[in-house]
Design an enzyme around this catalytic site. Structure first.
Site, PDB file in Angstrom:
ATOM      1  N   GLU A  46       3.463   5.148  -6.763  1.00 41.07           N
ATOM      2  CA  GLU A  46       4.224   4.161  -7.549  1.00 41.07           C
ATOM      3  C   GLU A  46       5.615   4.692  -7.910  1.00 41.07           C
ATOM      4  OE1 GLU A  46       0.751   3.867  -7.609  1.00 41.07           O
ATOM      5  OE2 GLU A  46       1.355   2.001  -6.677  1.00 41.07           O
ATOM      6  N   ASN A  56      -0.346   2.892  -0.999  1.00 38.90           N
ATOM      7  CA  ASN A  56       0.627   1.862  -0.643  1.00 38.90           C
ATOM      8  C   ASN A  56       1.934   2.468  -0.133  1.00 38.90           C
ATOM      9  OD1 ASN A  56       0.866   2.540  -3.706  1.00 38.90           O
ATOM     10  ND2 ASN A  56       2.869   1.740  -3.163  1.00 38.90           N
ATOM     11  N   ASP A  63      -0.133  -3.727  -2.968  1.00 45.60           N
ATOM     12  CA  ASP A  63      -0.623  -2.439  -3.471  1.00 45.60           C
ATOM     13  C   ASP A  63      -2.064  -2.190  -3.033  1.00 45.60           C
ATOM     14  OD1 ASP A  63      -0.526   0.042  -4.760  1.00 45.60           O
ATOM     15  OD2 ASP A  63      -1.354  -0.789  -6.610  1.00 45.60           O
TER      16      ASP A  63
HETATM   17 CA    CA Z   1      -0.769   2.227  -5.367  1.00 45.54          CA
END
Ligand code: CA
Length: 581
Positions: free
Chosen positions: A195, A277, A319
């Site tokens: 992230e 991700n 995600d």
């Molecule tokens: Ca993630």
């Protein structure tokens, strides 16, 4: 008793004493960890991650008599999520806890032998609570990763730090929450931080010294590295091809974090790491597949090269971290891996070649794809259900909002599933939820959240979010399910006693009949269970243990789901159970 027999018995007793007194953990012991019923030497109860025990004393007929043997509190004012799997070795239990703590406990009495509390700096950036999922054992060491992205190796007997290594820059968003994996005498670790635009990778180290052996980035375009005995670095080949699946400079902050760690199968010599991700979440900024994000990456442990990679969600926009565990198992005389992906599909893949064998949904609602094409291995995307491009919005600040299922917290998240070779079923802790999601402009800034997306999580059904599902990897059928009001966040274990154990956020450790899903036993642990149980036999007694302590990503990212969980209390303890006479 004759003299010869007596001598033999003394020799046997001496041998077992010597074993208990020294007992350094060897490669041979780790190779046999899945079948070792008197110890739990690794995360996953064996490097394959099946979480299956051949023990049968606690079984469908006796489990009703399971009672606590002892419990131990982690103490401290700070609690939060406890996602740790205990390890059992040499008369001790080793347990990690929130805020990068680790404990050694006397296995018979529950008495604390030592504890280590890692000094954490201000400004660590764990995305999803201050959790830790467990440690690794090797030689006389117990090794775990910390929230400021360090590896710490401690003496199993004294708790003294033997070595410590920095893995990543916490100020850039690197952290560590997964249990390390030992394979072929190497310590394999991943990194968290997808992230924040970190670059995912797998590192191999000498477990006794912490010295790097090789490093393999999981974002296409980055260089792999090998290290000689003096620590001198040399080029170990590029991961993929620069700019083949990433536009411009985006691969330099491409995410694909290996935050769940990996599994290892000795029959293939490959370590399997899931990747998170691609960064940022806004997929319109990075047209292309964005390898090796949201994938399973199979790495040859001997060389540190990528043998194969299978991408679950190309150009991910939701995600859908592909970080989930790849659990190897036998089916029809072949070795496969099973993976319940965050994106809602369960994949069965040839463990050696990476070829997709089957893929089917394991949740009821999936909006982003209509299925997986078994010929090409690619998802059939539903284009209208991708969050809209902000540059095509009315004022260039927000793209169109879509409803997506699963939600980004996933059809399954960090809670590991189990495979039972007797029933030939996977037991998967699944969640049914969706989200409103939209994209926004974003640019990379070191240490800043790198999403370019907003979201609200919503339940799909009134009566449940969680569902423990028994899944047949051959047919893709859900054989049975047990619904749960709150989202499931703890792992699963299955045994030859015909049982499936799992915990719930409501605080219960439960035992089900592995064939039917019928609930046979439960115990209220006092806080939510978001960790996987283990079992072992000491003398003539089988034990079961689980860590209790509500937290993790769900209470942090609640949305409307928070209504279902607002009575759950934090905690931090380990419970051990055995049969009453
Ligand atoms: Ca993630």
């Amino acid at each position: 008793m004759n003299k010869k027999m007596m001598t033999m018995m003394v020799a046997l007793a001496t041998a077992s004493l010597a074993y208990a007194a020294e007992a350094p953990v060897t490669d041979a012991m780790l190779a046999g960890a899945a079948g070792n019923t008197h110890e739990v030497l690794s995360f996953g109860m064996g490097s394959e991650g099946q979480r299956f025990s051949p023990l049968t004393q606690i079984n469908t007929k006796t489990v009703a008599k399971l009672v606590p043997a002892w419990s131990m509190s982690f103490g401290g004012e700070k609690q939060r999520g406890q996602e740790s799997q205990p390890l059992i070795h040499n008369g001790k239990m080793f347990i990690t806890a929130s805020y990068s703590r680790i404990y050694a406990v006397d296995l018979k009495t529950g008495t604390k032998l030592w504890k280590y509390e890692h000094r954490l700096p201000e400004g660590i950036m764990p995305c999803c609570d201050v959790v830790n999922r467990g440690a690794a054992l090797y030689g006389n060491l117990v090794i775990f990763g910390t929230l400021d992205a360090q590896l710490v190796a401690l003496d199993q007997n004294t708790g003294e730090v033997v070595w410590k290594e920095k893995v990543g820059d916490y100020a850039a968003g690197y952290s560590m929450t997964a249990a390390p994996l030992i394979a072929k005498g190497l310590l394999l670790t991943g990194v968290s931080g997808g992230e924040f635009g970190i670059v995912g990778r797998v590192d191999a180290r000498d477990p006794m010294t912490g010295q790097l052996v090789w490093s393999r980035p999981t974002v296409e375009g980055h260089m792999g590295t090998r290290y000689d005995k003096d620590g001198k670095a040399s080029d170990n080949g590029i991961s993929g091809t620069v700019n083949k699946t990433w536009p411009g400079e985006l691969w330099k902050t491409g995410g694909a974090s290996t935050w769940m760690g990996g599994t290892y199968d000795a029959s293939t010599g490959l370590a399997y790491f899931g990747t998170g991700n691609p960064a940022p979440w806004n997929s319109h900024l990075r047209p292309g597949d964005n390898l090796f994000s949201s994938s399973t990456v199979a790495i040859d442990v001997s060389t540190g090269t990528i043998k194969w990679a299978y991408q679950n969600t190309p150009n991910d926009a939701w995600d859908f971290d592909g970080a989930n565990e790849f659990v190897t198992f036998d089916m029809d005389g072949k070795r496969y891996g099973g993976k319940a992906d965050r994106n809602g599909f369960f994949y069965v893949i040839d463990a050696k070649s990476g070829k997709l064998h089957n893929a089917f949904p394991f949740v009821r609602k999936i909006t982003w794809a209509s299925g997986i094409d078994l010929k090409t291995g690619r998802p059939n995307f539903i284009a209208a259900n991708r969050p809209g491009d902000p540059t095509k919005g009315a004022d260039n600040t927000k793209g169109s909002t879509v409803f997506s299922a699963p939600a980004f917290l996933g059809a399954k998240n960090q809670m590991p599933m189990a495979y039972n070779p007797g029933t030939k079923l996977f037991y998967v802790p699944a969640n049914e939820w969706g989200m409103d999601i939209w994209n926004e402009p974003i640019s990379y800034k070191k240490g800043g959240a790198y999403l370019g997306a907003g979201f609200t999580i919503r339940p799909i059904f009134d009566d449940y979010i969680g569902a423990l599902r028994a899944i047949d990897p051959k047919t893709g059928k859900i054989v049975w399910e047990v619904k749960n009001n709150a989202p499931l966040w703890g792992g699963v274990m299955s045994t030859a006693g015909g049982l499936v154990f799992y915990g719930t956020p409501e605080g219960y450790l439960k035992a089900l009949d592995a064939k039917s899903g019928k609930e046979l036993w439960k115990f209220q642990t006092g806080s939510g269970v978001v960790a996987p149980p283990v079992t072992w036999q000491d003398g003539d007694t089988q034990y079961v243990a689980v860590v209790s302590g509500w937290g993790g990503a769900v209470p942090l990212w609640g949305g409307e789901v928070a209504k279902k969980i607002n009575l759950l209390e934090q905690g931090g303890s380990v419970w051990v159970f055995k049969l009453t006479k």
